[in-house]
Design a protein around this motif. Structure first.
Motif, PDB file in Angstrom:
ATOM      1  N   GLY A 254     -17.702  -3.062  -5.880  1.00 52.47           N
ATOM      2  CA  GLY A 254     -17.190  -2.392  -7.024  1.00 52.47           C
ATOM      3  C   GLY A 254     -17.274  -0.904  -7.201  1.00 52.47           C
ATOM      4  O   GLY A 254     -17.378  -0.418  -8.145  1.00 52.47           O
ATOM      5  N   ALA A 255     -17.226  -0.262  -6.123  1.00 55.97           N
ATOM      6  CA  ALA A 255     -17.223   1.081  -6.108  1.00 55.97           C
ATOM      7  C   ALA A 255     -15.909   1.871  -6.350  1.00 55.97           C
ATOM      8  O   ALA A 255     -15.710   3.112  -6.927  1.00 55.97           O
ATOM      9  N   CYS A 256     -14.989   0.934  -6.740  1.00 56.34           N
ATOM     10  CA  CYS A 256     -13.610   1.779  -7.124  1.00 56.34           C
ATOM     11  C   CYS A 256     -12.682   0.454  -7.417  1.00 56.34           C
ATOM     12  O   CYS A 256     -13.137  -0.976  -6.967  1.00 56.34           O
ATOM     13  N   ARG A 257     -11.699   0.561  -8.105  1.00 58.30           N
ATOM     14  CA  ARG A 257     -10.757  -0.413  -8.726  1.00 58.30           C
ATOM     15  C   ARG A 257      -9.434  -0.026  -7.887  1.00 58.30           C
ATOM     16  O   ARG A 257      -8.391  -1.043  -8.190  1.00 58.30           O
ATOM     17  N   ILE A 258      -9.178   0.846  -7.591  1.00 60.33           N
ATOM     18  CA  ILE A 258      -7.920   1.415  -7.047  1.00 60.33           C
ATOM     19  C   ILE A 258      -8.166   2.138  -5.623  1.00 60.33           C
ATOM     20  O   ILE A 258      -9.120   2.957  -5.936  1.00 60.33           O
ATOM     21  N   VAL A 259      -7.425   2.107  -4.993  1.00 60.26           N
ATOM     22  CA  VAL A 259      -7.517   2.683  -3.353  1.00 60.26           C
ATOM     23  C   VAL A 259      -6.496   4.114  -3.279  1.00 60.26           C
ATOM     24  O   VAL A 259      -5.259   3.443  -3.409  1.00 60.26           O
ATOM     25  N   ASN A 260      -6.785   5.221  -2.935  1.00 61.91           N
ATOM     26  CA  ASN A 260      -5.639   6.021  -2.324  1.00 61.91           C
ATOM     27  C   ASN A 260      -5.638   5.863  -1.026  1.00 61.91           C
ATOM     28  O   ASN A 260      -6.672   6.055  -0.371  1.00 61.91           O
ATOM     29  N   ILE A 261      -4.374   5.983  -0.211  1.00 66.78           N
ATOM     30  CA  ILE A 261      -4.292   5.668   1.214  1.00 66.78           C
ATOM     31  C   ILE A 261      -3.507   7.091   1.749  1.00 66.78           C
ATOM     32  O   ILE A 261      -2.639   7.303   1.283  1.00 66.78           O
ATOM     33  N   LYS A 262      -4.281   7.656   2.699  1.00 65.83           N
ATOM     34  CA  LYS A 262      -3.901   8.719   3.253  1.00 65.83           C
ATOM     35  C   LYS A 262      -3.875   8.192   4.718  1.00 65.83           C
ATOM     36  O   LYS A 262      -5.095   8.017   5.294  1.00 65.83           O
ATOM     37  N   GLN A 263      -2.782   8.313   5.448  1.00 62.49           N
ATOM     38  CA  GLN A 263      -2.750   7.710   6.749  1.00 62.49           C
ATOM     39  C   GLN A 263      -3.457   8.775   7.726  1.00 62.49           C
ATOM     40  O   GLN A 263      -4.229   8.224   8.595  1.00 62.49           O
ATOM     41  N   GLY A 264      -3.612   9.974   7.377  1.00 60.00           N
ATOM     42  CA  GLY A 264      -4.384  11.066   7.983  1.00 60.00           C
ATOM     43  C   GLY A 264      -6.087  10.750   7.953  1.00 60.00           C
ATOM     44  O   GLY A 264      -6.845  10.499   8.963  1.00 60.00           O
ATOM     45  N   ARG A 265      -6.514  10.348   6.691  1.00 62.02           N
ATOM     46  CA  ARG A 265      -7.930  10.317   6.515  1.00 62.02           C
ATOM     47  C   ARG A 265      -8.491   8.753   7.116  1.00 62.02           C
ATOM     48  O   ARG A 265      -9.592   9.013   7.166  1.00 62.02           O
ATOM     49  N   VAL A 266      -7.417   8.058   7.289  1.00 64.45           N
ATOM     50  CA  VAL A 266      -8.179   6.641   7.745  1.00 64.45           C
ATOM     51  C   VAL A 266      -7.741   6.448   9.108  1.00 64.45           C
ATOM     52  O   VAL A 266      -7.930   5.280   9.506  1.00 64.45           O
ATOM     53  N   GLY A 267      -7.264   7.615   9.843  1.00 63.07           N
ATOM     54  CA  GLY A 267      -7.098   7.223  11.392  1.00 63.07           C
ATOM     55  C   GLY A 267      -5.614   6.701  11.908  1.00 63.07           C
ATOM     56  O   GLY A 267      -5.732   6.534  13.147  1.00 63.07           O
ATOM     57  N   GLY A 268      -4.641   6.820  10.902  1.00 61.35           N
ATOM     58  CA  GLY A 268      -3.531   6.584  11.515  1.00 61.35           C
ATOM     59  C   GLY A 268      -2.646   5.567  10.533  1.00 61.35           C
ATOM     60  O   GLY A 268      -3.305   4.941   9.560  1.00 61.35           O
ATOM     61  N   ILE A 269      -1.436   5.418  10.550  1.00 57.08           N
ATOM     62  CA  ILE A 269      -0.506   4.453   9.634  1.00 57.08           C
ATOM     63  C   ILE A 269      -0.965   3.134   9.831  1.00 57.08           C
ATOM     64  O   ILE A 269      -1.074   2.487   9.013  1.00 57.08           O
ATOM     65  N   SER A 270      -1.396   2.775  11.193  1.00 53.05           N
ATOM     66  CA  SER A 270      -1.701   1.349  11.292  1.00 53.05           C
ATOM     67  C   SER A 270      -3.033   0.932  10.490  1.00 53.05           C
ATOM     68  O   SER A 270      -2.977  -0.230   9.940  1.00 53.05           O
ATOM     69  N   GLN A 271      -3.793   1.826  10.223  1.00 53.55           N
ATOM     70  CA  GLN A 271      -5.054   1.584   9.445  1.00 53.55           C
ATOM     71  C   GLN A 271      -4.463   1.653   8.015  1.00 53.55           C
ATOM     72  O   GLN A 271      -5.315   1.123   7.220  1.00 53.55           O
ATOM     73  N   GLY A 272      -3.811   2.539   7.756  1.00 53.79           N
ATOM     74  CA  GLY A 272      -3.123   2.443   6.310  1.00 53.79           C
ATOM     75  C   GLY A 272      -2.588   1.150   5.782  1.00 53.79           C
ATOM     76  O   GLY A 272      -2.874   0.633   4.811  1.00 53.79           O
ATOM     77  N   VAL A 273      -1.759   0.590   6.660  1.00 52.36           N
ATOM     78  CA  VAL A 273      -1.276  -0.565   6.442  1.00 52.36           C
ATOM     79  C   VAL A 273      -2.209  -1.530   6.258  1.00 52.36           C
ATOM     80  O   VAL A 273      -2.241  -2.565   5.484  1.00 52.36           O
ATOM     81  N   ALA A 274      -3.225  -1.759   7.401  1.00 52.85           N
ATOM     82  CA  ALA A 274      -4.372  -2.462   6.983  1.00 52.85           C
ATOM     83  C   ALA A 274      -5.123  -2.689   5.780  1.00 52.85           C
ATOM     84  O   ALA A 274      -5.335  -3.584   5.345  1.00 52.85           O
ATOM     85  N   ILE A 275      -5.205  -1.383   5.235  1.00 56.12           N
ATOM     86  CA  ILE A 275      -5.997  -1.320   4.040  1.00 56.12           C
ATOM     87  C   ILE A 275      -5.150  -1.739   3.008  1.00 56.12           C
ATOM     88  O   ILE A 275      -5.665  -2.409   1.914  1.00 56.12           O
ATOM     89  N   HIS A 276      -3.716  -1.245   2.886  1.00 53.94           N
ATOM     90  CA  HIS A 276      -2.949  -1.863   1.873  1.00 53.94           C
ATOM     91  C   HIS A 276      -2.769  -3.223   1.979  1.00 53.94           C
ATOM     92  O   HIS A 276      -2.989  -3.902   0.956  1.00 53.94           O
ATOM     93  N   ASP A 277      -2.995  -4.207   3.152  1.00 49.71           N
ATOM     94  CA  ASP A 277      -3.110  -5.694   3.227  1.00 49.71           C
ATOM     95  C   ASP A 277      -4.109  -6.055   2.775  1.00 49.71           C
ATOM     96  O   ASP A 277      -4.203  -7.160   1.931  1.00 49.71           O
ATOM     97  N   LEU A 278      -5.265  -5.607   2.929  1.00 48.12           N
ATOM     98  CA  LEU A 278      -6.483  -6.150   2.277  1.00 48.12           C
ATOM     99  C   LEU A 278      -6.672  -5.888   0.793  1.00 48.12           C
ATOM    100  O   LEU A 278      -7.177  -6.652   0.054  1.00 48.12           O
ATOM    101  N   CYS A 279      -6.455  -4.699   0.439  1.00 46.13           N
ATOM    102  CA  CYS A 279      -6.134  -4.493  -1.081  1.00 46.13           C
ATOM    103  C   CYS A 279      -5.044  -5.469  -1.713  1.00 46.13           C
ATOM    104  O   CYS A 279      -5.489  -6.176  -2.694  1.00 46.13           O
ATOM    105  N   GLN A 280      -4.017  -5.721  -1.074  1.00 42.59           N
ATOM    106  CA  GLN A 280      -2.960  -6.529  -1.639  1.00 42.59           C
ATOM    107  C   GLN A 280      -3.466  -7.940  -1.747  1.00 42.59           C
ATOM    108  O   GLN A 280      -3.355  -8.502  -2.974  1.00 42.59           O
ATOM    109  N   ALA A 281      -4.398  -8.579  -0.866  1.00 44.46           N
ATOM    110  CA  ALA A 281      -4.905  -9.889  -0.939  1.00 44.46           C
ATOM    111  C   ALA A 281      -5.901  -9.707  -1.956  1.00 44.46           C
ATOM    112  O   ALA A 281      -6.223 -11.033  -2.664  1.00 44.46           O
ATOM    113  N   GLN A 282      -6.641  -8.948  -2.497  1.00 38.13           N
ATOM    114  CA  GLN A 282      -7.356  -8.743  -3.599  1.00 38.13           C
ATOM    115  C   GLN A 282      -6.651  -8.151  -4.916  1.00 38.13           C
ATOM    116  O   GLN A 282      -7.510  -7.887  -5.924  1.00 38.13           O
TER     117      GLN A 282
END
Ligand code: OSB
Ligand code: MG
Length: 369
Positions: A254-282
């Protein structure tokens, strides 16, 4: 495809206006561009590390070192199928997400060109235009801030993010909210508070903000979870999320209820997509952050933001909000409905203005043949 040659460019570009955050003020932006040649194609990537370690510990200097010594030797002269294979090859390099992401972006550009598909289609995106807003830096006074916001609204932006820091927060939000009762408004502290000093932000709960971004330390999850308990307004993490694992943990605690995705900060577009997907599932909304990118990074951000769970407007503004002269021929402009079109050309869908590139390049290095 086989990567034949890579050229790095260290750029310094003048911003149209100084940009001030809780960690400093800049009037130029440094970045590293990655030009990758493979089988007659040329792909481009942008490493969003900054000159100074103010937002994150990575800098253009550390990225140059990691790229030349560790990342590029893993791919030069080698057969690289896709982003996933690249990430496996560089998994032994700890951290340095921005350096990795710059290379991954160039690989996506190559792959898109090889297949004749725009990046957003490779990623499974559906939108052809994405909702955007503008990130407004710290201003001299609440009055000056309101004038700056006025100017952006008259350009058509329908969502505004205000940078805040201790002593420059509640009165700023109050001034903008009083003038614009219905504006989609959010704030970003870039880690300027502690659990104690963040108590001063409690009045923000009464200003109908979309979210409060990264109030606490750049590597913290736990204190954000404690802080969120005291706020009705959703907290959103930026700096603290540098991998899909962190996003999962942040949501679990419960550290946040929304996530900012920056492809650079997360190590690449593929990781950005992975974060997108896991947030979407929840059912957790995400939005696309920005790092004052050139046209290259902006094209990548637009493609990423075309994915369905990017339901809040991104920090992806028109080219003219950042640069009088960009290094892509393409300039991105704001549509009247506060959207920007996703590039439709193959790969990133942008082409390089070599003259502008040369003009902003402080140094360059070519590896491979
Ligand atoms: O925290 O989102 C941030 C710019 C540089 C570093 C960090 C941040 C930002 C922005 C600008 O807010 C977003 C943009 O318009 O590119
Ligand atoms: Mg931020």
């Amino acid at each position: 495809m086989k990567i034949d040659q890579i050229t790095l460019y260290y750029l310094r570009m003048p911003l149209v206006a100084p940009f001030e955050t809780s960690f400093g003020r800049v009037d130029t932006r440094d970045c590293i561009l990655i030009e990758a040649k493979a089988e007659g194609l040329v792909g481009w990537g942008e490493c969003v590390a900054d000159r100074d370690p103010g937002y994150a510990w990575e800098t253009c200097g550390t990225a140059w070192h990691i790229l030349t010594e560790f990342l590029l030797p893993e791919i030069l002269g080698k057969e690289i199928r896709d982003a996933a294979e690249f990430q496996q090859r560089v998994a032994h390099v700890r951290g340095h997400q921005m350096a990795k992401a710059g290379v991954e972006m160039a690989l996506w550009d190559l792959q898109g060109q090889a297949q004749g598909s725009p990046l957003y289609q490779l990623l499974g995106g559906s939108r052809t235009r994405v909702d955007v807003g503008v990130s407004v830096g710290l201003q001299e006074s609440p009055e000056a801030l309101v004038r700056t916001v006025d100017a952006y609204l008259s350009q058509g932006y329908r969502r505004v993010k205000l940078k805040i820091k201790p002593g420059r927060d509640v009165s700023e939000v109050q001034a903008v909210r009083e003038r614009y009762p219905d504006l989609r408004l959010q704030v970003d502290a870039n880690s300027a508070y502690t659990l104690d000093t963040a108590a001063s932000l409690l009045p923000l709960d009464d200003y109908d903000l979309l979210l409060i971004e990264q109030p606490l330390a750049e590597d913290d999850l736990w204190d954000h979870a404690k802080l969120q308990e005291g706020f009705r307004t959703p907290l959103c993490l930026d700096e603290s999320i540098t991998a899909p694992r962190h996003a999962r943990q942040a949501l679990e605690m419960g550290a946040c209820r929304i996530v900012n995705i920056k492809q650079g900060r997360v190590g690449g577009i593929s990781q950005g997509v992975a974060i997108h997907d896991l947030c979407q599932a929840q059912d957790v909304p995400v939005w696309c952050g920005g790092m004052l990118e050139t046209g290259i990074g902006r094209a990548a951000n637009l493609a990423l933001a075309s994915l369905p769970n990017f339901t809040l407007p991104g920090d992806i503004s028109a080219t003219e909000r950042y640069y009088a002269q960009d290094i892509t021929h393409e300039r991105f402009s704001l549509n009247p409905d506060s959207t920007i079109n996703v590039p439709e050309g193959p790969g990133l869908g942008v082409t390089i203005d070599r003259e502008a590139l040369e003009c902003f390049t402080l140094k360059h290095l070519t590896l491979g043949s």
